[in-house]
Design an enzyme around this catalytic site. Sequence first.
Site, PDB file in Angstrom:
ATOM      1  N   LEU A 101     -46.465  13.326 -39.457  1.00 48.25           N
ATOM      2  CA  LEU A 101     -45.968  13.076 -37.913  1.00 48.25           C
ATOM      3  C   LEU A 101     -46.545  11.787 -37.838  1.00 48.25           C
ATOM      4  O   LEU A 101     -47.676  11.469 -37.448  1.00 48.25           O
ATOM      5  CB  LEU A 101     -46.468  14.297 -36.898  1.00 48.25           C
ATOM      6  CG  LEU A 101     -46.074  15.794 -37.412  1.00 48.25           C
ATOM      7  CD1 LEU A 101     -46.896  16.708 -36.596  1.00 48.25           C
ATOM      8  CD2 LEU A 101     -44.583  16.049 -37.464  1.00 48.25           C
ATOM      9  N   GLU A 102     -45.484  11.168 -37.208  1.00 51.19           N
ATOM     10  CA  GLU A 102     -46.077   9.717 -36.862  1.00 51.19           C
ATOM     11  C   GLU A 102     -45.233   9.096 -35.487  1.00 51.19           C
ATOM     12  O   GLU A 102     -43.998   9.413 -35.417  1.00 51.19           O
ATOM     13  CB  GLU A 102     -45.509   8.676 -37.959  1.00 51.19           C
ATOM     14  CG  GLU A 102     -46.019   7.271 -37.922  1.00 51.19           C
ATOM     15  CD  GLU A 102     -45.602   6.482 -39.120  1.00 51.19           C
ATOM     16  OE1 GLU A 102     -46.755   6.670 -39.984  1.00 51.19           O
ATOM     17  OE2 GLU A 102     -44.888   5.584 -39.005  1.00 51.19           O
ATOM     18  N   HIS A 110     -35.658   6.660 -50.691  1.00 51.60           N
ATOM     19  CA  HIS A 110     -36.033   7.631 -49.816  1.00 51.60           C
ATOM     20  C   HIS A 110     -37.368   7.121 -49.147  1.00 51.60           C
ATOM     21  O   HIS A 110     -38.004   7.889 -48.116  1.00 51.60           O
ATOM     22  CB  HIS A 110     -36.220   9.071 -50.173  1.00 51.60           C
ATOM     23  CG  HIS A 110     -37.503   9.322 -50.984  1.00 51.60           C
ATOM     24  ND1 HIS A 110     -37.916   8.554 -52.146  1.00 51.60           N
ATOM     25  CD2 HIS A 110     -38.164  10.194 -50.670  1.00 51.60           C
ATOM     26  CE1 HIS A 110     -39.280   9.230 -52.468  1.00 51.60           C
ATOM     27  NE2 HIS A 110     -39.391  10.282 -51.567  1.00 51.60           N
ATOM     28  N   SER A 165     -46.039   4.112 -45.453  1.00 50.66           N
ATOM     29  CA  SER A 165     -47.148   4.870 -45.841  1.00 50.66           C
ATOM     30  C   SER A 165     -48.300   4.933 -44.964  1.00 50.66           C
ATOM     31  O   SER A 165     -49.300   4.112 -45.584  1.00 50.66           O
ATOM     32  CB  SER A 165     -47.527   4.479 -47.597  1.00 50.66           C
ATOM     33  OG  SER A 165     -47.667   3.235 -47.425  1.00 50.66           O
ATOM     34  N   ASN A 200     -34.927  15.986 -51.374  1.00 54.74           N
ATOM     35  CA  ASN A 200     -34.630  16.714 -52.635  1.00 54.74           C
ATOM     36  C   ASN A 200     -33.495  17.638 -52.379  1.00 54.74           C
ATOM     37  O   ASN A 200     -33.927  18.771 -51.853  1.00 54.74           O
ATOM     38  CB  ASN A 200     -36.181  17.365 -53.032  1.00 54.74           C
ATOM     39  CG  ASN A 200     -37.177  16.305 -53.018  1.00 54.74           C
ATOM     40  OD1 ASN A 200     -36.998  15.184 -53.121  1.00 54.74           O
ATOM     41  ND2 ASN A 200     -38.468  16.725 -53.073  1.00 54.74           N
ATOM     42  N   ASP A 248     -39.956  20.541 -53.780  1.00 51.99           N
ATOM     43  CA  ASP A 248     -40.072  20.806 -52.058  1.00 51.99           C
ATOM     44  C   ASP A 248     -38.808  20.512 -51.702  1.00 51.99           C
ATOM     45  O   ASP A 248     -38.389  19.283 -51.331  1.00 51.99           O
ATOM     46  CB  ASP A 248     -41.021  19.602 -51.487  1.00 51.99           C
ATOM     47  CG  ASP A 248     -41.380  19.593 -50.216  1.00 51.99           C
ATOM     48  OD1 ASP A 248     -40.797  20.364 -49.418  1.00 51.99           O
ATOM     49  OD2 ASP A 248     -41.897  18.973 -49.567  1.00 51.99           O
TER      50      ASP A 248
END
Length: 474
Positions: A203-204, A397, A373, A323, A93
């Site tokens: 999406l938060e 990260h 999370s 990444n 990714d």
Amino acid sequence: MNLIKITDNIWEVPIGYTEGMRVPGRIYTSEKLMKNLEPDAIKQNANVATLPGILKYSIAMPEMHVGYGFPIGGVAGLDGNDGVISPGGVGFDINCGVRLLVTKIPMKDLLLKLDQLIEDIFKTIPSGVGSKGRLKLDANELKKVFEEGARWAVSNGYGTERDLNFCEENGCMKDATSDKVSKKAISRGLSQLGTLGSGNHFLEIGCVEEIFDTDASKVFGLERGMTTIMIHTGSRGAGHQICTDQLEVFASAVKKYGIKLPDKQLACAPLGSKEAEEYYGVMCAAANYAWANRQIITHWMREVFDKILGDNDLKIVYDVAHNIAKIEEHIVDGKKKRVIVHRKGATRAFSKDNEHIPIEYRSIGQPVLIPGSMGTYSYVLKGTDRAMEETFGSTCHGSGRVLSRSSAKRKYRGENVKKELKEHGIIAKAVSDSVLAEEAPLAYKLSDDIVDVVDSVGISKKVAKIRPYGVVKG
């Protein structure tokens, strides 16, 4: 062979742990996090230390867990002239990254509309495995996306010039070579621009709950009670296919150049070689796709806020890549050196006065965005001089998994996860209950524990803590 404790939160993997190590390993972690540290991840850290041209250490962040070739949370700086580049040090990714937005609307005024916001965001922004976006591009236009990144999106009406100024690399790596992207990667990328994807992407909507550094928070535009939006997604199927294509090339390159490796997943090629140049160009193309993706999602997020709240003044605090491999200058053994820095599940954390961060932040340092999370806190930190000295300007990260997705689905039920989150004041929306199960908060390390490590050793410093209120999962 045991790890050597350097300080409370720094451990060394000694040369000899794996045959052929050129430098020691260095793991940033705590006694608490050591309990869940996988032996195979330590082995991967040691394996990375065998790469030709590696400098200083093979580095691992506190969220470290097993990945492809490199551990996730792995950082390696390799000599920019005599080193190698490895797709395993970037991952599938490519430019999976995080963007943080803020709005002047305080959370207390938004709560009554939160359910509607989450529902409309879920409907507006496609998510999930194989999800298809609202944009219809042809191959020629997609090649422009690969070349121009977030600038393509802004040029086509998805955002403003200011947005570009607050992205790492201004949302575009200029060495992208779209003509080398395979037809299959193009095919996979055509329908997925402006989509969230699956796995840990989200999406938060959150709220700044605590400020640790008043000066830095003011510079970043953060205040207690302020509403935040975090976007976490990457290059989708296009990036995955680009990596897959290149792994076949690199498997042959290892034999061609006579490189000995303890793990075939570390397949690499010397910088300057045809294979290395081609990979770097298509990796940059995938990274640009990811920045364009987050930019389009930002635009649609603004439209949702405008529709429901009459306000689309969502400003970007910053956008960081995870990444990626980048050619940078660093001080090594007292001398300025050209280095290709691989960050695999790690964040750039440049210090103040660095010309590569927005001029508005140069008095403070680069914003570092660490998502939680789903049910745990996210953090904003700042880059430091110590990161520049020790970790090639890198830090953690995210949280890092402690359970595989299959294990999490066996242990948790999605409807129960959703209910428990609701009891804690968090609205969760996903394409299926199984997604909520595999992304259950307890499937991850606590973001608090991860951030405490990097803050205590000084490779990034805490600025603000963000509490989640609503989340859309892919």
